[in-house]
Write a protein that holds these residues in place. Structure first.
Motif, PDB file in Angstrom:
ATOM      1  N   ASN A 188      -3.811  12.337   6.993  1.00  0.00           N
ATOM      2  CA  ASN A 188      -3.440  12.515   5.314  1.00  0.00           C
ATOM      3  C   ASN A 188      -2.226  12.363   5.363  1.00  0.00           C
ATOM      4  N   PHE A 189      -1.219  11.289   6.071  1.00  0.00           N
ATOM      5  CA  PHE A 189      -0.674  10.587   6.420  1.00  0.00           C
ATOM      6  C   PHE A 189       0.923  11.135   5.209  1.00  0.00           C
ATOM      7  N   PRO A 190       2.292  11.577   5.568  1.00  0.00           N
ATOM      8  CA  PRO A 190       3.339  10.623   4.480  1.00  0.00           C
ATOM      9  C   PRO A 190       3.081   9.857   3.990  1.00  0.00           C
ATOM     10  N   PHE A 191       2.988   9.593   2.875  1.00  0.00           N
ATOM     11  CA  PHE A 191       3.174   8.417   2.067  1.00  0.00           C
ATOM     12  C   PHE A 191       4.261   7.544   2.011  1.00  0.00           C
ATOM     13  N   SER A 192       4.915   6.612   2.657  1.00  0.00           N
ATOM     14  CA  SER A 192       6.009   5.375   2.821  1.00  0.00           C
ATOM     15  C   SER A 192       7.223   6.136   3.062  1.00  0.00           C
ATOM     16  N   LYS A 234     -14.067   6.590  15.100  1.00  0.00           N
ATOM     17  CA  LYS A 234     -13.908   6.425  13.491  1.00  0.00           C
ATOM     18  C   LYS A 234     -13.044   7.145  13.103  1.00  0.00           C
ATOM     19  N   ALA A 235     -12.063   6.896  11.717  1.00  0.00           N
ATOM     20  CA  ALA A 235     -11.068   7.634  11.521  1.00  0.00           C
ATOM     21  C   ALA A 235     -11.427   7.288   9.967  1.00  0.00           C
ATOM     22  N   ALA A 236     -11.040   8.203   9.409  1.00  0.00           N
ATOM     23  CA  ALA A 236     -10.965   8.249   7.759  1.00  0.00           C
ATOM     24  C   ALA A 236      -9.536   8.458   7.779  1.00  0.00           C
ATOM     25  N   ILE A 237      -8.605   7.320   7.018  1.00  0.00           N
ATOM     26  CA  ILE A 237      -7.293   7.758   6.586  1.00  0.00           C
ATOM     27  C   ILE A 237      -6.715   7.968   4.788  1.00  0.00           C
ATOM     28  N   VAL A 238      -6.564   8.925   4.482  1.00  0.00           N
ATOM     29  CA  VAL A 238      -5.951   8.560   3.172  1.00  0.00           C
ATOM     30  C   VAL A 238      -4.543   7.998   3.417  1.00  0.00           C
ATOM     31  N   ILE A 239      -4.227   6.554   2.156  1.00  0.00           N
ATOM     32  CA  ILE A 239      -3.263   5.515   2.440  1.00  0.00           C
ATOM     33  C   ILE A 239      -2.688   5.144   0.884  1.00  0.00           C
ATOM     34  N   PRO A 240      -1.664   5.152   0.796  1.00  0.00           N
ATOM     35  CA  PRO A 240      -1.131   4.618  -0.858  1.00  0.00           C
ATOM     36  C   PRO A 240      -2.002   3.269  -1.209  1.00  0.00           C
ATOM     37  N   HIS A 241      -2.354   3.003  -2.043  1.00  0.00           N
ATOM     38  CA  HIS A 241      -2.879   2.067  -2.954  1.00  0.00           C
ATOM     39  C   HIS A 241      -2.213   0.230  -1.667  1.00  0.00           C
ATOM     40  N   GLY A 242      -0.588   0.604  -1.960  1.00  0.00           N
ATOM     41  CA  GLY A 242       0.327  -0.913  -1.149  1.00  0.00           C
ATOM     42  C   GLY A 242      -0.565  -1.026  -0.233  1.00  0.00           C
ATOM     43  N   VAL A 243      -0.532  -0.178   1.137  1.00  0.00           N
ATOM     44  CA  VAL A 243      -1.019  -0.750   2.395  1.00  0.00           C
ATOM     45  C   VAL A 243      -1.729  -1.815   2.229  1.00  0.00           C
ATOM     46  N   LEU A 244      -2.804  -1.834   0.791  1.00  0.00           N
ATOM     47  CA  LEU A 244      -4.463  -2.855   1.412  1.00  0.00           C
ATOM     48  C   LEU A 244      -3.124  -4.035   0.585  1.00  0.00           C
ATOM     49  N   PHE A 245      -2.447  -4.199  -0.905  1.00  0.00           N
ATOM     50  CA  PHE A 245      -2.118  -5.561  -0.728  1.00  0.00           C
ATOM     51  C   PHE A 245      -1.096  -5.855  -0.727  1.00  0.00           C
ATOM     52  N   ARG A 246       0.407  -5.502  -0.437  1.00  0.00           N
ATOM     53  CA  ARG A 246       1.571  -5.808   0.259  1.00  0.00           C
ATOM     54  C   ARG A 246       1.501  -6.589   0.778  1.00  0.00           C
ATOM     55  N   LYS A 247       2.341  -8.229   0.266  1.00  0.00           N
ATOM     56  CA  LYS A 247       2.332  -9.181   0.804  1.00  0.00           C
ATOM     57  C   LYS A 247       3.055  -9.110   2.196  1.00  0.00           C
ATOM     58  N   HIS A 248       3.996  -8.405   2.108  1.00  0.00           N
ATOM     59  CA  HIS A 248       4.697  -8.964   4.174  1.00  0.00           C
ATOM     60  C   HIS A 248       4.021  -7.306   4.741  1.00  0.00           C
ATOM     61  N   GLU A 249       3.592  -6.984   4.325  1.00  0.00           N
ATOM     62  CA  GLU A 249       2.603  -6.606   5.049  1.00  0.00           C
ATOM     63  C   GLU A 249       0.763  -7.126   5.607  1.00  0.00           C
ATOM     64  N   GLN A 250       0.667  -8.382   4.876  1.00  0.00           N
ATOM     65  CA  GLN A 250      -0.618  -9.066   5.373  1.00  0.00           C
ATOM     66  C   GLN A 250      -0.705  -9.629   6.875  1.00  0.00           C
ATOM     67  N   ARG A 251       0.952  -9.595   7.997  1.00  0.00           N
ATOM     68  CA  ARG A 251       0.412  -9.490   9.129  1.00  0.00           C
ATOM     69  C   ARG A 251      -0.110  -8.581   9.543  1.00  0.00           C
ATOM     70  N   TYR A 252       0.070  -6.941   8.974  1.00  0.00           N
ATOM     71  CA  TYR A 252      -0.721  -6.215  10.021  1.00  0.00           C
ATOM     72  C   TYR A 252      -2.503  -6.485   9.477  1.00  0.00           C
ATOM     73  N   ARG A 253      -2.712  -6.471   8.240  1.00  0.00           N
ATOM     74  CA  ARG A 253      -3.765  -6.594   7.690  1.00  0.00           C
ATOM     75  C   ARG A 253      -5.195  -7.507   8.242  1.00  0.00           C
TER      76      ARG A 253
END
Length: 397
Positions: free
Chosen positions: A174-178, A229-248
């Motif tokens: 559960n890393f520090p968000f943003s 395997k990994a289970a990572i707690v993330i903020p919702h923005g990781v799922l859809f922020r437009k400029h981060e599409q290049r990582y998804r």
């Protein structure tokens, strides 16, 4: 018992344990006999976790940086279970060590295994919190290694001969968000972690820096003969922020995303930001290849409201895990989605694109509603008749 617990802790540093907090800790601990012959490790460990939880609550929002609520920790562990003797576990933002402690407990109590045969490691940037994690492992009777450094700027678990990170069977975090991260210093990362795109994540938003770091920490079939395997707690923005599409995009095209679990709001201490759990698997079984499961667990059926935050219920946790294990598609809850559909959505992982998360409309009984309408019309006619009579008495046309 305490040998090595506070190794690497400098209490003169500004970010180290202050005199007041240290005094309170010593005062509290001095009241009890903590000899292992007097108190079983399980009981002592549980008491220590309660103490950590208490300090986290007192610290308010900052306490959430080192303490993840137990129900979320339990869910993370269950989403990557099927542990074996010799498995290696790592948490790169280990905090108080809750993820590692729960993995060991789960192996012992749910799988009947021997936690002493697991290898538990973690890294923590804050020196006094690293000491808490070491103490936590020791009190629970577990062998482990907690390093004190920034996992992104200075990873401590490395294979120097091959110039790469140490790879693990399981990564839980559960890393520090943003958070801010050392982007400028890591443009030419010696460990080759940030290679999903030529542009690195923003310096003031290190979410994908952490995700890429953890992806590199997972064992790979082509290098290790087995996957991780990994289970990572993330903020919702990781799922859809437009400029981060290049990582998804590379993350999905490499078929390492196994599931995305959307969680309710307000699960963390004084932090209401929506969150999710990203499940990675570098060796997905054949029946799950080129698919991702989305689970919408933010509805009230999955949690209960406490005085100052929400908490996933046992029934809610079981529901999530059962749907994940059985790869179930359930209306309004979960759906297994082909990668081709995700590509059509430009690698957007927003759960609402794949699972209907809107409130269901109530079924309408047409006959009953017509009856209500007729009653209202009759009532209106009666009122209109009364008004006409009053108008006539008052000589109003």
């Amino acid at each position: 018992m305490l040998k090595g617990i506070f190794e690497g802790t400098d209490y003169i540093e500004a970010d180290a344990l202050g005199d007041e907090r240290l005094g309170r800790l010593v005062e509290h601990l001095s009241k009890y006999d903590f000899d292992r012959d007097s108190v079983p490790p399980d009981m002592l460990g549980e008491a220590y976790m309660d103490l950590v939880r208490h300090f986290a609550e007192e610290e308010g929002k900052s306490g959430g940086q080192f303490f993840t609520p137990p129900h979320i920790v339990n869910l993370c562990v269950r989403l990557v279970d099927e542990f074996e003797d010799g498995h290696t576990f790592h948490d790169p933002t280990v905090g108080s060590g809750g993820m590692l402690i729960e993995a060991a407990r789960y192996y012992r109590e749910e799988q009947g295994g021997d936690p002493s045969k697991l290898e538990l490691t973690g890294q923590e940037i804050n020196p006094d919190i690293a000491a808490i994690a070491r103490m936590n492992l020791s009190i629970h009777g577990l062998n482990g290694s907690i390093a004190r450094e920034d996992s992104l700027a200075s990873p401590e678990f490395t294979n120097d001969e091959d110039n790469e990170l140490t790879r693990f069977d399981r990564v839980l975090a559960n890393f520090p968000f943003s958070a801010n991260w050392a982007k400028d210093e890591l443009q030419d990362d010696p460990w080759g972690r940030f290679d999903w795109h030529e542009k690195l994540p923003r310096a003031d938003r290190g979410d994908y820096a952490f995700v890429m770091h953890m992806a590199k920490q997972l064992k790979r079939p082509d290098r290790d003969g087995t996957g991780g395997k990994a289970a990572i707690v993330i903020p919702h923005g990781v799922l859809f922020r437009k400029h981060e599409q290049r990582y998804r995009k590379p993350m999905l095209e490499n078929d390492m995303v196994e599931a995305v679990v959307g969680l309710p709001e307000n699960l963390f201490q004084n932090n209401s930001i929506p969150s999710a759990i990203l499940v990675l698997n570098t060796a997905k079984p054949d029946e799950r290849k080129n698919e991702v499961q989305f689970i919408h667990a933010a509805d009230e059926d999955f949690y209960r409201e406490l005085s100052n935050q929400n908490e996933l219920t046992k029934e809610g946790l079981d529901h999530i895990v059962e749907n994940f294990r059985s790869w179930t598609t359930e209306e309004r809850v979960s759906r297994t989605v082909a990668l081709d559909e995700i590509k059509e959505n430009e690698y957007n992982l927003n759960i609402a694109l794949y699972v209907d998360t809107t409130e269901p409309e109530e079924d309408i009984d047409v006959q009953e509603e017509l009856g209500k309408l007729r009653e209202l019309q009759t009532e209106r006619d009666e009122i209109e008749s009364q008004m006409n009579q009053h108008m006539k008495v008052l000589n109003y046309e």
